[in-house]
Design a protein around this motif. Structure first.
Motif, PDB file in Angstrom:
ATOM      1  N   UNK A   1      47.478  40.514  25.298  1.00 33.62           N
ATOM      2  CA  UNK A   1      48.853  40.624  24.816  1.00 33.62           C
ATOM      3  C   UNK A   1      49.470  39.237  24.688  1.00 33.62           C
ATOM      4  N   UNK A   2      50.490  39.160  23.840  1.00 37.48           N
ATOM      5  CA  UNK A   2      51.243  37.916  23.671  1.00 37.48           C
ATOM      6  C   UNK A   2      52.703  38.202  23.967  1.00 37.48           C
ATOM      7  N   UNK A   3      53.374  37.239  24.592  1.00 41.15           N
ATOM      8  CA  UNK A   3      54.783  37.382  24.908  1.00 41.15           C
ATOM      9  C   UNK A   3      55.432  36.005  24.862  1.00 41.15           C
ATOM     10  N   UNK A   4      56.739  35.995  24.701  1.00 41.79           N
ATOM     11  CA  UNK A   4      57.475  34.741  24.691  1.00 41.79           C
ATOM     12  C   UNK A   4      57.677  34.243  26.117  1.00 41.79           C
ATOM     13  N   UNK A   5      57.629  32.925  26.294  1.00 36.69           N
ATOM     14  CA  UNK A   5      57.901  32.360  27.617  1.00 36.69           C
ATOM     15  C   UNK A   5      59.389  32.363  27.917  1.00 36.69           C
ATOM     16  N   UNK A   6      60.213  32.457  26.876  1.00 35.83           N
ATOM     17  CA  UNK A   6      61.662  32.514  27.033  1.00 35.83           C
ATOM     18  C   UNK A   6      62.229  33.379  25.912  1.00 35.83           C
ATOM     19  N   UNK A   7      63.277  34.167  26.191  1.00 38.60           N
ATOM     20  CA  UNK A   7      63.797  35.108  25.182  1.00 38.60           C
ATOM     21  C   UNK A   7      64.292  34.448  23.900  1.00 38.60           C
ATOM     22  N   UNK A   8      64.685  33.167  23.958  1.00 35.95           N
ATOM     23  CA  UNK A   8      65.257  32.524  22.780  1.00 35.95           C
ATOM     24  C   UNK A   8      64.214  31.846  21.893  1.00 35.95           C
ATOM     25  N   UNK A   9      62.934  31.972  22.225  1.00 31.44           N
ATOM     26  CA  UNK A   9      61.885  31.318  21.447  1.00 31.44           C
ATOM     27  C   UNK A   9      61.340  32.259  20.379  1.00 31.44           C
ATOM     28  N   UNK A  10      60.903  31.657  19.273  1.00 32.80           N
ATOM     29  CA  UNK A  10      60.370  32.442  18.165  1.00 32.80           C
ATOM     30  C   UNK A  10      58.853  32.537  18.269  1.00 32.80           C
ATOM     31  N   UNK A  11      58.367  33.763  18.362  1.00 29.86           N
ATOM     32  CA  UNK A  11      56.933  34.049  18.331  1.00 29.86           C
ATOM     33  C   UNK A  11      56.745  35.179  17.325  1.00 29.86           C
ATOM     34  N   UNK A  12      55.822  34.997  16.393  1.00 25.39           N
ATOM     35  CA  UNK A  12      55.583  36.015  15.369  1.00 25.39           C
ATOM     36  C   UNK A  12      54.109  36.388  15.338  1.00 25.39           C
ATOM     37  N   UNK A  13      53.833  37.648  15.055  1.00 28.41           N
ATOM     38  CA  UNK A  13      52.466  38.142  14.903  1.00 28.41           C
ATOM     39  C   UNK A  13      52.337  38.710  13.490  1.00 28.41           C
ATOM     40  N   UNK A  14      51.442  38.118  12.721  1.00 27.64           N
ATOM     41  CA  UNK A  14      51.249  38.514  11.312  1.00 27.64           C
ATOM     42  C   UNK A  14      52.554  38.453  10.528  1.00 27.64           C
ATOM     43  N   UNK A  15      53.369  37.438  10.824  1.00 26.56           N
ATOM     44  CA  UNK A  15      54.615  37.232  10.110  1.00 26.56           C
ATOM     45  C   UNK A  15      55.787  38.032  10.619  1.00 26.56           C
ATOM     46  N   UNK A  16      55.568  38.907  11.599  1.00 30.56           N
ATOM     47  CA  UNK A  16      56.632  39.745  12.148  1.00 30.56           C
ATOM     48  C   UNK A  16      57.093  39.186  13.486  1.00 30.56           C
ATOM     49  N   UNK A  17      58.381  38.789  13.583  1.00 26.17           N
ATOM     50  CA  UNK A  17      58.880  38.226  14.850  1.00 26.17           C
ATOM     51  C   UNK A  17      58.692  39.196  16.008  1.00 26.17           C
ATOM     52  N   UNK A  18      58.319  38.646  17.137  1.00 29.02           N
ATOM     53  CA  UNK A  18      58.101  39.453  18.338  1.00 29.02           C
ATOM     54  C   UNK A  18      59.441  39.902  18.894  1.00 29.02           C
ATOM     55  N   UNK A  19      59.540  41.188  19.211  1.00 27.96           N
ATOM     56  CA  UNK A  19      60.763  41.714  19.813  1.00 27.96           C
ATOM     57  C   UNK A  19      60.721  41.550  21.324  1.00 27.96           C
ATOM     58  N   UNK A  20      61.450  42.409  22.017  1.00 32.71           N
ATOM     59  CA  UNK A  20      61.446  42.379  23.476  1.00 32.71           C
ATOM     60  C   UNK A  20      60.112  42.911  23.997  1.00 32.71           C
ATOM     61  N   UNK A  21      59.587  42.270  24.998  1.00 32.31           N
ATOM     62  CA  UNK A  21      58.339  42.721  25.593  1.00 32.31           C
ATOM     63  C   UNK A  21      57.110  42.142  24.911  1.00 32.31           C
ATOM     64  N   UNK A  22      55.970  42.427  25.501  1.00 29.19           N
ATOM     65  CA  UNK A  22      54.698  41.896  25.004  1.00 29.19           C
ATOM     66  C   UNK A  22      54.138  42.776  23.895  1.00 29.19           C
ATOM     67  N   UNK A  23      53.243  42.173  23.103  1.00 27.43           N
ATOM     68  CA  UNK A  23      52.584  42.920  22.028  1.00 27.43           C
ATOM     69  C   UNK A  23      51.075  42.784  22.190  1.00 27.43           C
ATOM     70  N   UNK A  24      50.377  43.911  22.087  1.00 25.23           N
ATOM     71  CA  UNK A  24      48.915  43.897  22.185  1.00 25.23           C
ATOM     72  C   UNK A  24      48.324  43.358  20.881  1.00 25.23           C
ATOM     73  N   UNK A  25      47.355  42.448  21.019  1.00 28.33           N
ATOM     74  CA  UNK A  25      46.749  41.809  19.856  1.00 28.33           C
ATOM     75  C   UNK A  25      45.510  42.565  19.395  1.00 28.33           C
ATOM     76  N   UNK A  26      45.274  42.517  18.095  1.00 26.14           N
ATOM     77  CA  UNK A  26      44.063  43.058  17.484  1.00 26.14           C
ATOM     78  C   UNK A  26      43.301  41.901  16.845  1.00 26.14           C
ATOM     79  N   UNK A  27      41.970  42.014  16.811  1.00 24.44           N
ATOM     80  CA  UNK A  27      41.174  40.940  16.226  1.00 24.44           C
ATOM     81  C   UNK A  27      41.608  40.682  14.783  1.00 24.44           C
ATOM     82  N   UNK A  28      41.798  39.416  14.481  1.00 22.59           N
ATOM     83  CA  UNK A  28      42.259  39.022  13.162  1.00 22.59           C
ATOM     84  C   UNK A  28      43.746  38.755  13.099  1.00 22.59           C
TER      85      UNK A  28
END
Length: 282
Positions: free
Chosen positions: A51-78
């Motif tokens: 899974x990927x998560x932000x180290x701080x709520x105000x930081x921008x993290x995106x998966x496949x171009x979609x900004x990460x919301x609250x909480x962690x997101x499980x990653x898929x290969x690719x």
């Protein structure tokens, strides 16, 4: 084993947390690419989920171009993970890289495992790959290099470095099982991953021949915060108990004092009543 790739760099993901950022406590340190000191956390669970998560709520993290919301997101290969101007790819196996032998330095006292790459600098300076904050360790103490066939350790001028108890003054080839002593720290060199509780718990400190120079850190920063919070809660609980006990003691003393002061008055009132009764004519 899953990997995270960035350009021509790759990092295997074992159990635990890999911190990515530009700061010295980041496990994968990438500077000058718009990353925060600690930008993201990559968590590998024992069941294999990553899974990927932000180290701080105000930081921008995106998966496949979609900004990460609250909480962690499980990653898929690719999946593509975007942090600042850096884009990582989550892959099932790493692409072939330059031939570098397998080598590890294990710090049994601290229960840390360091994976050797082309170059590992050891010293007290925070820019070292292996930072040892000990008074006996020089800012630039020693360096371990891969020469295409062996790992070679070389001491910097004036820095006492021992291999199997003997001080070395020039470049020395490391053999499986050799013990390297730097200050108070003892490191065992191995060409295979040594069994240890550190590996089971995912507390691996790695360096890669392809990443910026600093040891990888799993859980360190956030585990320290949890310990500090737990300690603070325990202290607050102890203070509350002491305060309650002190309050109860003071209340008891006040009550006892009031009773002791009231007793003579009752005795005096009884005597006065007796005298008055006897003086009344019958």
């Amino acid at each position: 084993m899953p990997y995270l790739e960035y350009g021509h760099q790759s990092r295997s993901l074992g159990p635990g947390v890999l911190l990515i950022g530009s700061g010295s406590e980041a496990g994968w340190r990438i500077r000058d690419r718009d990353l925060a000191h600690l930008h993201a956390m990559i968590m590998t669970e024992r069941d294999g989920r990553v899974t990927v998560n932000r180290a701080s709520p105000d930081l921008l993290v995106a998966v496949n171009g979609e900004p990460l919301g609250d909480g962690a997101r499980t990653l898929q290969f690719g999946d593509r993970i975007e942090l600042g101007s850096v884009e990582f790819t989550f892959v099932e196996s790493a692409h072939p890289t330059a031939d570098t032998g397998e080598g590890y330095l294990y710090d049994a006292r601290r229960n840390k495992l360091y994976t050797l790459g082309e170059v590992m600098k050891i010293g007290r300076d925070i820019t070292s790959d292996m930072v040892l904050q000990e008074p006996e360790v020089a800012r630039r103490h020693a360096v371990v290099r891969w020469n295409g066939g062996n790992f070679i350790i070389s001491p910097f001028a004036g820095a006492a470095t021992l291999v199997n108890g003997e001080r070395i003054l020039a470049a020395t080839t490391l053999n499986d099982g050799d013990v390297v002593s730097v200050g108070r720290t003892t490191l065992r060199f191995s060409t295979i991953v040594p069994p240890s509780s550190a590996l089971e718990d995912g507390l691996r400190h790695r360096t890669s021949k392809q990443v910026a120079p600093l040891p990888s850190m799993f859980s360190g920063e956030f585990e320290s915060r949890r310990r500090i919070k737990r300690t603070a809660r325990r202290r607050a609980g102890r203070v509350a108990v002491v305060a309650l006990a002190t309050g109860a003691l003071i209340a008891g003393l006040v009550t006892a004092y009031e009773r002791s002061m009231a007793s003579p008055r009752r005795g005096a009132d009884s005597s006065s009543t007796a005298v008055t009764s006897s003086s009344v004519p019958r």
